[in-house]
Write an enzyme that holds these catalytic residues in place. Sequence first.
Site, PDB file in Angstrom:
ATOM      1  N   ARG A  27      21.020  16.706 -13.004  1.00 40.74           N
ATOM      2  CA  ARG A  27      20.006  16.507 -13.751  1.00 40.74           C
ATOM      3  C   ARG A  27      19.577  17.443 -14.743  1.00 40.74           C
ATOM      4  NH1 ARG A  27      16.466  13.130  -9.557  1.00 40.74           N
ATOM      5  NH2 ARG A  27      18.093  12.578  -7.873  1.00 40.74           N
ATOM      6  N   SER A 142      12.379   1.931  10.747  1.00 37.15           N
ATOM      7  CA  SER A 142      12.661   2.416   9.191  1.00 37.15           C
ATOM      8  C   SER A 142      12.645   1.404   8.422  1.00 37.15           C
ATOM      9  CB  SER A 142      13.273   4.109   9.327  1.00 37.15           C
ATOM     10  OG  SER A 142      12.644   4.534   7.617  1.00 37.15           O
ATOM     11  N   SER A 194      10.470   0.807  -5.637  1.00 41.87           N
ATOM     12  CA  SER A 194      10.340   1.005  -6.926  1.00 41.87           C
ATOM     13  C   SER A 194      11.672   1.145  -7.691  1.00 41.87           C
ATOM     14  CB  SER A 194       9.965   2.474  -7.285  1.00 41.87           C
ATOM     15  OG  SER A 194      10.526   3.024  -6.667  1.00 41.87           O
ATOM     16  N   HIS A 222       4.234   2.569  -5.194  1.00 45.46           N
ATOM     17  CA  HIS A 222       4.020   1.756  -6.184  1.00 45.46           C
ATOM     18  C   HIS A 222       3.173   0.732  -6.633  1.00 45.46           C
ATOM     19  CE1 HIS A 222       6.895   4.419  -7.852  1.00 45.46           C
ATOM     20  NE2 HIS A 222       7.572   4.206  -6.804  1.00 45.46           N
ATOM     21  N   THR A 250      -0.718   6.961  -3.635  1.00 45.98           N
ATOM     22  CA  THR A 250      -0.865   7.960  -4.472  1.00 45.98           C
ATOM     23  C   THR A 250      -1.816   7.906  -5.462  1.00 45.98           C
ATOM     24  OG1 THR A 250       0.722   9.071  -5.876  1.00 45.98           O
ATOM     25  CG2 THR A 250       1.240   6.927  -6.174  1.00 45.98           C
ATOM     26  N   LYS A 253       0.280   7.876  -9.750  1.00 50.80           N
ATOM     27  CA  LYS A 253       0.517   6.490 -10.907  1.00 50.80           C
ATOM     28  C   LYS A 253      -0.334   5.850 -11.018  1.00 50.80           C
ATOM     29  CE  LYS A 253       5.197   7.663  -7.864  1.00 50.80           C
ATOM     30  NZ  LYS A 253       5.833   7.718  -7.215  1.00 50.80           N
ATOM     31  N   THR A 282      -2.861  24.040   3.078  1.00 53.07           N
ATOM     32  CA  THR A 282      -2.182  24.403   2.052  1.00 53.07           C
ATOM     33  C   THR A 282      -4.302  24.168   1.028  1.00 53.07           C
ATOM     34  OG1 THR A 282      -1.079  23.023   0.494  1.00 53.07           O
ATOM     35  CG2 THR A 282      -1.966  21.761   1.870  1.00 53.07           C
ATOM     36  N   THR A 368      19.816   8.067  -5.454  1.00 55.52           N
ATOM     37  CA  THR A 368      18.121   7.667  -5.552  1.00 55.52           C
ATOM     38  C   THR A 368      18.486   6.299  -5.516  1.00 55.52           C
ATOM     39  OG1 THR A 368      16.973   9.278  -7.347  1.00 55.52           O
ATOM     40  CG2 THR A 368      16.668   7.367  -7.347  1.00 55.52           C
TER      41      THR A 368
HETATM   42  C1  LIG Z   1       6.405   8.451  -5.652  1.00 58.89           C
HETATM   43  C2  LIG Z   1       6.955   7.339  -4.596  1.00 58.89           C
HETATM   44  C3  LIG Z   1       6.225   8.965  -3.300  1.00 58.89           C
HETATM   45  C4  LIG Z   1       5.608  10.240  -3.600  1.00 58.89           C
HETATM   46  O1  LIG Z   1       4.426  10.297  -4.229  1.00 58.89           O
HETATM   47  P1  LIG Z   1       4.224  11.975  -5.162  1.00 58.89           P
HETATM   48  O2  LIG Z   1       2.377  11.482  -5.430  1.00 58.89           O
HETATM   49  O3  LIG Z   1       4.700  11.329  -6.544  1.00 58.89           O
HETATM   50  O4  LIG Z   1       4.602  12.612  -4.715  1.00 58.89           O
HETATM   51  C5  LIG Z   1       6.006   8.728  -1.998  1.00 58.89           C
HETATM   52  N1  LIG Z   1       6.574   6.756  -1.927  1.00 58.89           N
HETATM   53  C6  LIG Z   1       6.942   6.517  -2.878  1.00 58.89           C
HETATM   54  C7  LIG Z   1       7.884   4.945  -2.399  1.00 58.89           C
HETATM   55  C8  LIG Z   1       7.208   6.629  -3.862  1.00 58.89           C
HETATM   56  O5  LIG Z   1       7.750   6.478  -4.948  1.00 58.89           O
END
Ligand SMILES: *Cc1c(COP(=O)(O)O)cnc(C)c1O
Length: 412
Positions: A27, A142, A194, A222, A250, A253, A282, A368
């Site tokens: 990468r 899963s 995604s 997503h 999230t 995104k 954390t 990926t």
């Molecule tokens: C990007 C992603 C995550 C992680 O989310 P982040 O906020 O970037 O850590 C979780 N699940 C899926 C399906 C993703 O594509």
Amino acid sequence: MMWNFVMDYDRIFSQSLTDIREEGRYRVFMDIERKNGDFPAATWHIDGEEKDIVVWCSNDYLGMGQNPKVIKAMEEALHKVGAGSGGTRNISGTHHYHVMLENELADLHAKEAGLLFTSGYISNEASISTLAKLLPGCIIYSDELNHASMIKGVLGGNCGKRIFRHNDVEHLEQLLKESDPSVPKIILFESVYSMDGDFAPIEEFCDLAVRYNALTYMDEVHAVGMYGPRGGGVGEKRGLMDRVDIIEGTLGKAFGLMGGYIAASKDIVDCVRSFASGFIFTTSLSPVITAGAIASVRHLKESSVEREIHQERAATLKKKMKQAKLPVMPSDSHIVPLLVGDPVICKQASDTLLNDYGIYVQPINYPTVPRGTERLRFAPNPLHTNEMIEQLVDALAEVWQKLDIAKYSSAA
Ligand SMILES: *Cc1c(COP(=O)(O)O)cnc(C)c1O
């Protein structure tokens, strides 16, 4: 014991790197600088020089990372309360912004409660493992294409696991049927995948959950902000949010910032809050980010313009690619994957687009996606103009020619 033996650590590490280089999946990170107000245009820093590029692979799907309301909210928060949170949630790190955002997210998904994490990755890992540990003898079902963070959660849960074929309702049912009815079960899936851009059969999964007495956990990463009248995701769009027990999302995104969350019943959220190590130990998100996220979530609850233009841009890009006989992989969503099928050529295509055309799209290789399905994955944005789309498709046609990559064999 042979204490005169010398372990060659350096060789092990350098061999590991050589291996992935030879496989074409080493990468390389692009050093880019986004320009506020100009997205998807950006500056690329390379060998001490700067070049103008157009970004075609950002997960800031709606450009909210540069939305003026979001920026203003962050500026105000920064001056009001300072930069960092100053602690874990338990020890002085729960700010009023965190509480407001959690309420905003619970409301977005019509759930009793919401819980914030420092990323979507952590939200999956921490929540899934915690739920599994709290349910004695739990089995997790899963989807085979679930995200790495979900897989990590399952592993951390130290529970039983069954992998069902991607979006395959029958296979899932078969696995559920084979299990002891008295054992707790969680069905784990994403609403939009995604890499392929396909949707899960959410309703069918929920029906199975009822029939076999399982919980449902859906990753809407997503889709949040992008689907449904208020941006609640595919669950909202299909009127199924109340049927899914735990919705995960999230802020990194479509909402344009960073951070992750779950929304669920009060007790489920309270359990994760009380038992999840990845939540507890954390530092909480910066209040500045949290304030920006509140503005972003609120904006997308009220405004559908971004969603509509986003869908239109994606449809237009797919159409133009198909007209140019480029091998767009079937996708019903905003994701536009273009099949290359070889890791080295995929990387070459991406390099050529960047160096010769100023077009930035990251090659997507194993692990990926499965080997042989290496692809370029485009994320069109409401801010990509017609001109940018034309330039992209013309450039792709030339690159496909130059590198002799397979086109559509039949008219699709
Ligand atoms: C990007 C992603 C995550 C992680 O989310 P982040 O906020 O970037 O850590 C979780 N699940 C899926 C399906 C993703 O594509």
